[in-house]
Motif scaffolding. Sequence first.
Motif, PDB file in Angstrom:
ATOM      1  N   GLU A  23      21.096  37.572 -32.642  1.00  0.00           N
ATOM      2  CA  GLU A  23      21.383  37.488 -34.088  1.00  0.00           C
ATOM      3  C   GLU A  23      20.349  38.263 -34.891  1.00  0.00           C
ATOM      4  O   GLU A  23      20.684  38.950 -35.857  1.00  0.00           O
ATOM      5  CB  GLU A  23      21.448  36.036 -34.563  1.00  0.00           C
ATOM      6  N   GLU A  24      19.088  38.181 -34.493  1.00  0.00           N
ATOM      7  CA  GLU A  24      18.029  38.924 -35.191  1.00  0.00           C
ATOM      8  C   GLU A  24      18.232  40.431 -35.023  1.00  0.00           C
ATOM      9  O   GLU A  24      18.025  41.193 -35.957  1.00  0.00           O
ATOM     10  CB  GLU A  24      16.659  38.508 -34.675  1.00  0.00           C
ATOM     11  N   LYS A  25      18.658  40.848 -33.846  1.00  0.00           N
ATOM     12  CA  LYS A  25      18.940  42.266 -33.609  1.00  0.00           C
ATOM     13  C   LYS A  25      20.067  42.729 -34.524  1.00  0.00           C
ATOM     14  O   LYS A  25      20.004  43.811 -35.110  1.00  0.00           O
ATOM     15  CB  LYS A  25      19.314  42.522 -32.146  1.00  0.00           C
ATOM     16  N   PHE A  26      21.084  41.917 -34.649  1.00  0.00           N
ATOM     17  CA  PHE A  26      22.213  42.250 -35.513  1.00  0.00           C
ATOM     18  C   PHE A  26      21.753  42.396 -36.966  1.00  0.00           C
ATOM     19  O   PHE A  26      22.138  43.330 -37.665  1.00  0.00           O
ATOM     20  CB  PHE A  26      23.312  41.191 -35.372  1.00  0.00           C
ATOM     21  N   ILE A  27      20.888  41.479 -37.416  1.00  0.00           N
ATOM     22  CA  ILE A  27      20.327  41.558 -38.771  1.00  0.00           C
ATOM     23  C   ILE A  27      19.536  42.856 -38.925  1.00  0.00           C
ATOM     24  O   ILE A  27      19.720  43.594 -39.900  1.00  0.00           O
ATOM     25  CB  ILE A  27      19.419  40.339 -39.072  1.00  0.00           C
ATOM     26  N   CYS A  28      18.649  43.129 -37.978  1.00  0.00           N
ATOM     27  CA  CYS A  28      17.813  44.335 -38.036  1.00  0.00           C
ATOM     28  C   CYS A  28      18.653  45.608 -38.033  1.00  0.00           C
ATOM     29  O   CYS A  28      18.397  46.533 -38.817  1.00  0.00           O
ATOM     30  CB  CYS A  28      16.820  44.351 -36.885  1.00  0.00           C
ATOM     31  N   ASP A  29      19.654  45.657 -37.167  1.00  0.00           N
ATOM     32  CA  ASP A  29      20.520  46.840 -37.112  1.00  0.00           C
ATOM     33  C   ASP A  29      21.252  47.042 -38.435  1.00  0.00           C
ATOM     34  O   ASP A  29      21.368  48.166 -38.926  1.00  0.00           O
ATOM     35  CB  ASP A  29      21.534  46.725 -35.966  1.00  0.00           C
ATOM     36  N   GLU A  30      21.739  45.949 -39.007  1.00  0.00           N
ATOM     37  CA  GLU A  30      22.455  46.034 -40.285  1.00  0.00           C
ATOM     38  C   GLU A  30      21.518  46.483 -41.403  1.00  0.00           C
ATOM     39  O   GLU A  30      21.873  47.339 -42.211  1.00  0.00           O
ATOM     40  CB  GLU A  30      23.098  44.679 -40.614  1.00  0.00           C
ATOM     41  N   LEU A  31      20.322  45.912 -41.450  1.00  0.00           N
ATOM     42  CA  LEU A  31      19.354  46.321 -42.477  1.00  0.00           C
ATOM     43  C   LEU A  31      18.995  47.799 -42.331  1.00  0.00           C
ATOM     44  O   LEU A  31      18.979  48.538 -43.320  1.00  0.00           O
ATOM     45  CB  LEU A  31      18.089  45.451 -42.405  1.00  0.00           C
ATOM     46  N   ALA A  32      18.741  48.237 -41.107  1.00  0.00           N
ATOM     47  CA  ALA A  32      18.380  49.638 -40.887  1.00  0.00           C
ATOM     48  C   ALA A  32      19.507  50.562 -41.335  1.00  0.00           C
ATOM     49  O   ALA A  32      19.271  51.585 -41.990  1.00  0.00           O
ATOM     50  CB  ALA A  32      18.039  49.872 -39.416  1.00  0.00           C
ATOM     51  N   TYR A  64      16.197  36.421 -43.809  1.00  0.00           N
ATOM     52  CA  TYR A  64      17.548  36.273 -43.280  1.00  0.00           C
ATOM     53  C   TYR A  64      17.475  35.614 -41.908  1.00  0.00           C
ATOM     54  O   TYR A  64      16.658  35.994 -41.077  1.00  0.00           O
ATOM     55  CB  TYR A  64      18.229  37.640 -43.117  1.00  0.00           C
ATOM     56  N   THR A  65      18.361  34.628 -41.699  1.00  0.00           N
ATOM     57  CA  THR A  65      18.482  34.010 -40.378  1.00  0.00           C
ATOM     58  C   THR A  65      19.836  34.321 -39.749  1.00  0.00           C
ATOM     59  O   THR A  65      20.037  34.084 -38.568  1.00  0.00           O
ATOM     60  CB  THR A  65      18.297  32.481 -40.455  1.00  0.00           C
ATOM     61  N   GLU A  66      20.765  34.851 -40.570  1.00  0.00           N
ATOM     62  CA  GLU A  66      22.084  35.269 -40.093  1.00  0.00           C
ATOM     63  C   GLU A  66      22.474  36.545 -40.826  1.00  0.00           C
ATOM     64  O   GLU A  66      22.196  36.691 -42.020  1.00  0.00           O
ATOM     65  CB  GLU A  66      23.138  34.204 -40.392  1.00  0.00           C
ATOM     66  N   ALA A  67      23.139  37.440 -40.127  1.00  0.00           N
ATOM     67  CA  ALA A  67      23.565  38.699 -40.743  1.00  0.00           C
ATOM     68  C   ALA A  67      24.509  38.464 -41.918  1.00  0.00           C
ATOM     69  O   ALA A  67      24.523  39.240 -42.877  1.00  0.00           O
ATOM     70  CB  ALA A  67      24.211  39.599 -39.701  1.00  0.00           C
ATOM     71  N   SER A  68      25.267  37.379 -41.872  1.00  0.00           N
ATOM     72  CA  SER A  68      26.217  37.086 -42.959  1.00  0.00           C
ATOM     73  C   SER A  68      25.506  36.805 -44.284  1.00  0.00           C
ATOM     74  O   SER A  68      26.133  36.833 -45.346  1.00  0.00           O
ATOM     75  CB  SER A  68      27.112  35.897 -42.582  1.00  0.00           C
ATOM     76  N   GLN A  69      24.204  36.547 -44.254  1.00  0.00           N
ATOM     77  CA  GLN A  69      23.437  36.292 -45.480  1.00  0.00           C
ATOM     78  C   GLN A  69      23.105  37.580 -46.236  1.00  0.00           C
ATOM     79  O   GLN A  69      22.712  37.524 -47.396  1.00  0.00           O
ATOM     80  CB  GLN A  69      22.136  35.564 -45.141  1.00  0.00           C
ATOM     81  N   ILE A  70      23.247  38.720 -45.591  1.00  0.00           N
ATOM     82  CA  ILE A  70      22.921  39.995 -46.235  1.00  0.00           C
ATOM     83  C   ILE A  70      24.006  40.323 -47.254  1.00  0.00           C
ATOM     84  O   ILE A  70      25.172  40.502 -46.904  1.00  0.00           O
ATOM     85  CB  ILE A  70      22.803  41.136 -45.196  1.00  0.00           C
ATOM     86  N   ASN A  71      23.608  40.378 -48.515  1.00  0.00           N
ATOM     87  CA  ASN A  71      24.526  40.735 -49.587  1.00  0.00           C
ATOM     88  C   ASN A  71      24.347  42.236 -49.854  1.00  0.00           C
ATOM     89  O   ASN A  71      23.314  42.660 -50.381  1.00  0.00           O
ATOM     90  CB  ASN A  71      24.200  39.904 -50.834  1.00  0.00           C
ATOM     91  N   THR A  72      25.343  43.007 -49.471  1.00  0.00           N
ATOM     92  CA  THR A  72      25.243  44.466 -49.542  1.00  0.00           C
ATOM     93  C   THR A  72      25.016  44.960 -50.963  1.00  0.00           C
ATOM     94  O   THR A  72      24.213  45.875 -51.185  1.00  0.00           O
ATOM     95  CB  THR A  72      26.510  45.114 -48.939  1.00  0.00           C
ATOM     96  N   SER A  73      25.681  44.361 -51.941  1.00  0.00           N
ATOM     97  CA  SER A  73      25.496  44.832 -53.327  1.00  0.00           C
ATOM     98  C   SER A  73      24.082  44.529 -53.824  1.00  0.00           C
ATOM     99  O   SER A  73      23.481  45.362 -54.514  1.00  0.00           O
ATOM    100  CB  SER A  73      26.560  44.264 -54.265  1.00  0.00           C
ATOM    101  N   ASP A  74      23.532  43.368 -53.455  1.00  0.00           N
ATOM    102  CA  ASP A  74      22.139  43.068 -53.817  1.00  0.00           C
ATOM    103  C   ASP A  74      21.206  44.090 -53.170  1.00  0.00           C
ATOM    104  O   ASP A  74      20.344  44.663 -53.827  1.00  0.00           O
ATOM    105  CB  ASP A  74      21.723  41.674 -53.335  1.00  0.00           C
TER     106      ASP A  74
END
Length: 130
Positions: free
Chosen positions: A15-24, A91-101
């Motif tokens: 899950e952390e990898k998914f968050i990191c990949d999405e943020l990058a 973030y503890t889950e990728a679903s918490q990432i708000n793209t517009s924010d």
Amino acid sequence: MNPDVQKYNNKQEPEEKFICDELAKLINKGLPEADNKIWHAHPVWFLDGNPIVGYSKQKAGIRLMFWSGMDFEEEKLKPGTGKFKDASIFYTEASQINTSDLNRWLEKSQNIQWDYKNIVKRKGVLEKLK
């Protein structure tokens, strides 16, 4: 993506990898002119040699930090210790990432900057760039 950043991301739990990949991915898209590398053991993006945004694994989750984020006046970004102008979100889950924010913060990160690049030369004194 920078290969060293991908290596960092690959070392994380799924899950952390998914968050990191999405943020990058989102940071690279939002700051296409930025250089990124592993700096002080975690991924950081720079504009003209000045650190702008980065993320790191912490006990509370993946911390997304903007070096000048305190001046963004964004409720979701929590100020650091007060010594510098940083602010962050966890973030503890990728679903918490708000793209517009995130896109708004990335835009602000280009327009609101403190000069961290020369902080050592100025003996710890920060000066506003933009």
